[in-house]
Scaffold this motif. Structure first.
Motif, short mmCIF file in Angstrom:
data_model
loop_
_atom_site.label_atom_id
_atom_site.label_comp_id
_atom_site.label_asym_id
_atom_site.label_seq_id
_atom_site.Cartn_x
_atom_site.Cartn_y
_atom_site.Cartn_z
N ARG A 57 0.84 -1.21 0.00
CA ARG A 57 0.00 0.00 0.00
C ARG A 57 0.87 1.25 0.00
N ARG A 58 1.97 1.21 0.74
CA ARG A 58 2.90 2.34 0.74
C ARG A 58 3.41 2.60 -0.66
N ASP A 59 3.76 1.53 -1.37
CA ASP A 59 4.27 1.67 -2.74
C ASP A 59 3.24 2.33 -3.65
N VAL A 60 1.97 1.96 -3.47
CA VAL A 60 0.90 2.53 -4.29
C VAL A 60 0.68 4.01 -3.95
N LEU A 61 0.76 4.35 -2.67
CA LEU A 61 0.45 5.71 -2.22
C LEU A 61 1.65 6.66 -2.24
N ARG A 62 2.84 6.13 -2.38
CA ARG A 62 4.06 6.96 -2.33
C ARG A 62 4.07 8.10 -3.36
N PRO A 63 3.63 7.88 -4.62
CA PRO A 63 3.62 9.01 -5.56
C PRO A 63 2.75 10.18 -5.09
N GLU A 64 1.63 9.88 -4.44
CA GLU A 64 0.79 10.96 -3.92
C GLU A 64 1.49 11.69 -2.78
N ALA A 65 2.19 10.95 -1.93
CA ALA A 65 2.92 11.58 -0.83
C ALA A 65 4.01 12.49 -1.38
N ARG A 66 4.70 12.04 -2.43
CA ARG A 66 5.74 12.87 -3.04
C ARG A 66 5.15 14.13 -3.67
N ALA A 67 4.00 13.97 -4.33
CA ALA A 67 3.34 15.13 -4.93
C ALA A 67 2.92 16.12 -3.84
N HIS A 68 2.40 15.58 -2.76
CA HIS A 68 2.01 16.44 -1.63
C HIS A 68 3.22 17.20 -1.10
N PHE A 69 4.32 16.50 -0.94
CA PHE A 69 5.53 17.16 -0.43
C PHE A 69 6.00 18.23 -1.40
N GLY A 70 5.88 17.97 -2.72
CA GLY A 70 6.25 18.96 -3.71
C GLY A 70 5.45 20.24 -3.56
N GLU A 71 4.16 20.11 -3.24
CA GLU A 71 3.32 21.28 -3.01
C GLU A 71 3.73 22.02 -1.74
N LEU A 72 4.28 21.30 -0.80
CA LEU A 72 4.65 21.85 0.49
C LEU A 72 6.01 22.56 0.46
N ARG A 73 6.83 22.25 -0.51
CA ARG A 73 8.20 22.79 -0.57
C ARG A 73 8.30 24.30 -0.45
N PRO A 74 7.50 25.08 -1.20
CA PRO A 74 7.64 26.54 -1.07
C PRO A 74 7.38 27.03 0.35
N ALA A 75 6.38 26.47 1.01
CA ALA A 75 6.09 26.88 2.39
C ALA A 75 7.23 26.49 3.31
N LEU A 76 7.81 25.32 3.10
CA LEU A 76 8.94 24.88 3.93
C LEU A 76 10.17 25.74 3.68
N ARG A 77 10.36 26.14 2.44
CA ARG A 77 11.49 27.02 2.11
C ARG A 77 11.34 28.36 2.84
N LYS A 78 10.12 28.92 2.82
CA LYS A 78 9.88 30.18 3.53
C LYS A 78 10.10 30.01 5.03
N LEU A 79 9.71 28.87 5.54
CA LEU A 79 9.90 28.60 6.97
C LEU A 79 11.39 28.53 7.32
N ARG A 80 12.18 27.91 6.46
CA ARG A 80 13.63 27.85 6.69
C ARG A 80 14.25 29.23 6.66
#
Length: 161
Positions: A57-80
């Motif tokens: 199940r992790r293997d199936v859902l991993r692409p969505e998790a990566r996409a989610h993290f990609g959306e989160l990157r700008p906010a994390l960059r601002k936080l850093r």
């Protein structure tokens, strides 16, 4: 200590704890090497959510998790960036209270953004799981955090060579 001084100390401690949690989240999800200063545990971690699911199940859902993290990157960059400014303000010879308050507000907004994204992902993830998988996820989130497989043990736990 005056009431104002306690407020500054309390806010600073809160910011540092939140930074540790966000740093851990970034490290767990990104697959980047983890800086030792950010090895804290958090239940908000996407990696933590997913690691309690069966491998297939992790293997199936991993692409969505990566996409989610990609959306989160700008906010994390601002936080850093805000984190760097926080440390600059804190180590300055003279404390600029206005600058400190501004950075704290900026960081709080960043934390709210990242936590909101993670909660949205949790809702998406739960919607795709079977009842048994949701129970596994819930049970895993209740358990104390154990060390991830493949991560090095803390120096204090290592055998001398």
């Amino acid at each position: 200590m005056s009431g104002r001084r306690w407020l500054v100390v309390g806010l600073t401690a809160s910011v540092v704890i939140n930074l540790l949690l966000v740093g851990f989240l970034v490290g767990r999800v990104s697959g980047m090497p983890r800086p030792s200063t950010f090895q804290a545990n958090t239940q908000a971690s996407i990696g933590w959510m997913m690691r309690h699911l069966p491998d297939e199940r992790r293997d199936v859902l991993r692409p969505e998790a990566r996409a989610h993290f990609g959306e989160l990157r700008p906010a994390l960059r601002k936080l850093r960036q805000a984190q760097r400014r926080l440390f600059e303000v804190l180590i300055a010879e003279e404390l600029d209270q206005d600058a400190l308050n501004g950075v704290i507000v900026e960081m709080r907004e960043g934390f709210d953004t990242t936590q909101g994204h993670n909660l949205e992902f949790l809702a998406q993830l739960a919607g795709k799981l079977t009842v048994e998988e949701r129970r596994m996820l819930a049970e895993g989130l209740r358990r104390p955090h154990e060390r991830s497989p493949g991560r090095r043990r803390p120096r204090s736990e290592r055998q001398p060579q």
